[in-house]
Design a protein around this motif. Sequence first.
Motif, PDB file in Angstrom:
ATOM      1  N   VAL A   1      -5.471  20.178   5.370  1.00  0.00           N
ATOM      2  CA  VAL A   1      -4.724  18.832   5.335  1.00  0.00           C
ATOM      3  C   VAL A   1      -3.815  18.446   4.616  1.00  0.00           C
ATOM      4  N   CYS A   2      -3.477  19.116   4.295  1.00  0.00           N
ATOM      5  CA  CYS A   2      -1.986  19.607   3.064  1.00  0.00           C
ATOM      6  C   CYS A   2      -0.825  18.719   3.798  1.00  0.00           C
TER       7      CYS A   2
ATOM      8  N   LEU B   1       3.783  -5.717  -2.335  1.00  0.00           N
ATOM      9  CA  LEU B   1       3.639  -5.174  -1.514  1.00  0.00           C
ATOM     10  C   LEU B   1       2.086  -4.387  -1.238  1.00  0.00           C
ATOM     11  N   PRO B   2       1.023  -4.626  -0.596  1.00  0.00           N
ATOM     12  CA  PRO B   2      -0.658  -3.567  -0.630  1.00  0.00           C
ATOM     13  C   PRO B   2      -0.522  -2.313   0.074  1.00  0.00           C
ATOM     14  N   ALA B   3      -0.967  -1.924  -0.064  1.00  0.00           N
ATOM     15  CA  ALA B   3      -1.396  -0.172  -0.024  1.00  0.00           C
ATOM     16  C   ALA B   3      -2.481  -0.915   1.452  1.00  0.00           C
ATOM     17  N   ALA B   4      -2.015  -0.187   2.689  1.00  0.00           N
ATOM     18  CA  ALA B   4      -2.989  -0.504   4.055  1.00  0.00           C
ATOM     19  C   ALA B   4      -4.430   0.516   3.776  1.00  0.00           C
ATOM     20  N   CYS B   5      -4.404   1.118   3.296  1.00  0.00           N
ATOM     21  CA  CYS B   5      -5.061   2.171   3.415  1.00  0.00           C
ATOM     22  C   CYS B   5      -6.234   1.655   2.839  1.00  0.00           C
ATOM     23  N   VAL B   6      -6.080   0.768   1.792  1.00  0.00           N
ATOM     24  CA  VAL B   6      -7.169   0.791   0.564  1.00  0.00           C
ATOM     25  C   VAL B   6      -7.450  -0.845   0.665  1.00  0.00           C
ATOM     26  N   THR B   7      -6.487  -1.434   1.237  1.00  0.00           N
ATOM     27  CA  THR B   7      -6.961  -2.705   1.463  1.00  0.00           C
ATOM     28  C   THR B   7      -7.888  -3.714   2.427  1.00  0.00           C
TER      29      THR B   7
ATOM     30  N   LEU C   1      -5.150  -1.970  16.595  1.00  0.00           N
ATOM     31  CA  LEU C   1      -4.158  -2.256  17.830  1.00  0.00           C
ATOM     32  C   LEU C   1      -2.513  -1.039  18.229  1.00  0.00           C
ATOM     33  N   ASN C   2      -3.254  -0.092  18.084  1.00  0.00           N
ATOM     34  CA  ASN C   2      -1.637   0.505  18.170  1.00  0.00           C
ATOM     35  C   ASN C   2      -0.391   0.465  17.897  1.00  0.00           C
ATOM     36  N   ILE C   3      -0.773   0.426  16.595  1.00  0.00           N
ATOM     37  CA  ILE C   3       0.232  -0.044  15.373  1.00  0.00           C
ATOM     38  C   ILE C   3      -0.090   0.840  14.062  1.00  0.00           C
ATOM     39  N   THR C   4       1.030   1.844  14.713  1.00  0.00           N
ATOM     40  CA  THR C   4       1.225   3.039  13.146  1.00  0.00           C
ATOM     41  C   THR C   4       1.623   2.238  11.810  1.00  0.00           C
ATOM     42  N   ILE C   5       1.329   3.532  10.972  1.00  0.00           N
ATOM     43  CA  ILE C   5       1.382   3.031   9.387  1.00  0.00           C
ATOM     44  C   ILE C   5       1.396   4.595   9.118  1.00  0.00           C
ATOM     45  N   PRO C   6       2.610   4.582   8.217  1.00  0.00           N
ATOM     46  CA  PRO C   6       2.907   5.790   8.432  1.00  0.00           C
ATOM     47  C   PRO C   6       1.513   6.083   6.891  1.00  0.00           C
ATOM     48  N   THR C   7       1.017   7.303   6.987  1.00  0.00           N
ATOM     49  CA  THR C   7      -0.139   7.778   5.842  1.00  0.00           C
ATOM     50  C   THR C   7       0.674   8.948   5.062  1.00  0.00           C
ATOM     51  N   LEU C   8       0.227   9.184   4.452  1.00  0.00           N
ATOM     52  CA  LEU C   8       0.105  10.775   3.306  1.00  0.00           C
ATOM     53  C   LEU C   8      -0.215  11.164   2.910  1.00  0.00           C
ATOM     54  N   CYS C   9      -1.345  10.185   1.774  1.00  0.00           N
ATOM     55  CA  CYS C   9      -2.485  10.326   1.277  1.00  0.00           C
ATOM     56  C   CYS C   9      -4.378  10.514   1.572  1.00  0.00           C
ATOM     57  N   HIS C  10      -3.607   9.488   2.981  1.00  0.00           N
ATOM     58  CA  HIS C  10      -5.245   9.097   3.940  1.00  0.00           C
ATOM     59  C   HIS C  10      -5.676   9.809   4.744  1.00  0.00           C
ATOM     60  N   ASP C  11      -6.894  10.109   5.123  1.00  0.00           N
ATOM     61  CA  ASP C  11      -8.112  11.115   6.194  1.00  0.00           C
ATOM     62  C   ASP C  11      -9.045  10.208   6.034  1.00  0.00           C
ATOM     63  N   LYS C  12      -9.372  10.066   7.754  1.00  0.00           N
ATOM     64  CA  LYS C  12     -10.532   9.022   8.042  1.00  0.00           C
ATOM     65  C   LYS C  12     -11.717  10.143   7.714  1.00  0.00           C
TER      66      LYS C  12
ATOM     67  N   CYS D   1       4.137  19.933  -3.898  1.00  0.00           N
ATOM     68  CA  CYS D   1       2.785  19.616  -3.741  1.00  0.00           C
ATOM     69  C   CYS D   1       3.440  18.190  -4.300  1.00  0.00           C
ATOM     70  N   ILE D   2       2.604  17.179  -3.490  1.00  0.00           N
ATOM     71  CA  ILE D   2       3.046  15.594  -3.559  1.00  0.00           C
ATOM     72  C   ILE D   2       2.659  14.814  -3.962  1.00  0.00           C
ATOM     73  N   LEU D   3       1.114  15.422  -4.462  1.00  0.00           N
ATOM     74  CA  LEU D   3      -0.002  14.946  -5.068  1.00  0.00           C
ATOM     75  C   LEU D   3      -0.771  13.847  -4.332  1.00  0.00           C
ATOM     76  N   CYS D   4      -0.623  14.515  -3.099  1.00  0.00           N
ATOM     77  CA  CYS D   4      -1.323  13.199  -2.221  1.00  0.00           C
ATOM     78  C   CYS D   4      -3.314  12.995  -2.808  1.00  0.00           C
ATOM     79  N   GLY D   5      -3.659  14.619  -3.391  1.00  0.00           N
ATOM     80  CA  GLY D   5      -5.539  14.424  -3.742  1.00  0.00           C
ATOM     81  C   GLY D   5      -5.598  15.152  -2.673  1.00  0.00           C
ATOM     82  N   LYS D   6      -5.303  15.103  -1.020  1.00  0.00           N
ATOM     83  CA  LYS D   6      -6.259  15.271  -0.064  1.00  0.00           C
ATOM     84  C   LYS D   6      -6.745  16.708  -0.171  1.00  0.00           C
ATOM     85  N   CYS D   7      -6.334  17.606  -0.553  1.00  0.00           N
ATOM     86  CA  CYS D   7      -6.787  19.167  -1.089  1.00  0.00           C
ATOM     87  C   CYS D   7      -8.081  19.012  -1.787  1.00  0.00           C
TER      88      CYS D   7
END
Length: 232
Positions: A200-201, A60-66, A28-39, A148-154
């Motif tokens: 990705v950092c 409040l569930p995390a949108a990236c994993v729900t 829907l072109n709605i932007t939800i902010p993400t820090l640890c998500h990468d498709k 480092c914010i411990l997002c685990g992307k690296c």
Amino acid sequence: MPGVSLTINDKKVRVPAGTTILEAARELNITIPTLCHDKRLSPFGACRLCVVEVRGRKNLPAACVTPVEEGMTVLTESPAVVEARRTIIELLLANHPLDCLTCEKSGNCRLQDYAYRYGVKRTPFEGTRDQLPLDDNNPFIIRDPNKCILCGKCVRACQEIRGQAVLGFAFRGPATRVVPPLDVSLGESDCVFCQNCVAVCPTGALRDKYLAGKGRWWEFQPEAVTCPFCAN
Ligand code: FES
């Protein structure tokens, strides 16, 4: 078509079962902010910045994993969501150097972007993390553990894109850090310099050494190159 229908910010959408709320919002072109998500990477759900309000749920569930559910009604910028995101950013900033004036990543930093977006100018929380030394002996990558914010992307990029395990989580609680095995420096590790971790950092924790001190990111011209190490 078979699938799941839901409403996000008063807009209806139908998506395949198993789609996450984040993916449905992007339809829907709605932007939800993400820090640890990468498709490109496996879901992690660590930063919680993508939390949303789902009518009828107390948390409040995390949108990236729900995953979406039939008839779900989602709000992505409700007062409760905005307050939660502001608190998350404040907590991250409690342990983050506030040197944006001179940080190489300034202007290209997701944490800075979201602090701006949610009007977080200072944090009421006191950080507990010790100042850690800069890891600067890799020929191509500078690692600043303080950013480092411990997002685990690296960690996931190293494993899932490059097939290496040069970075991983170590220690516990407030002492948790992302480090090479046995906490050696990046220069002493098995790093092959592919820079997927740098790409990705979301903050200035992993930076391209070649570009350091050569200008602000918006002054550089992107160029397509073939990596001599991994041919990617
Ligand atoms: Fe969803 Fe980090 S982007 S928890």
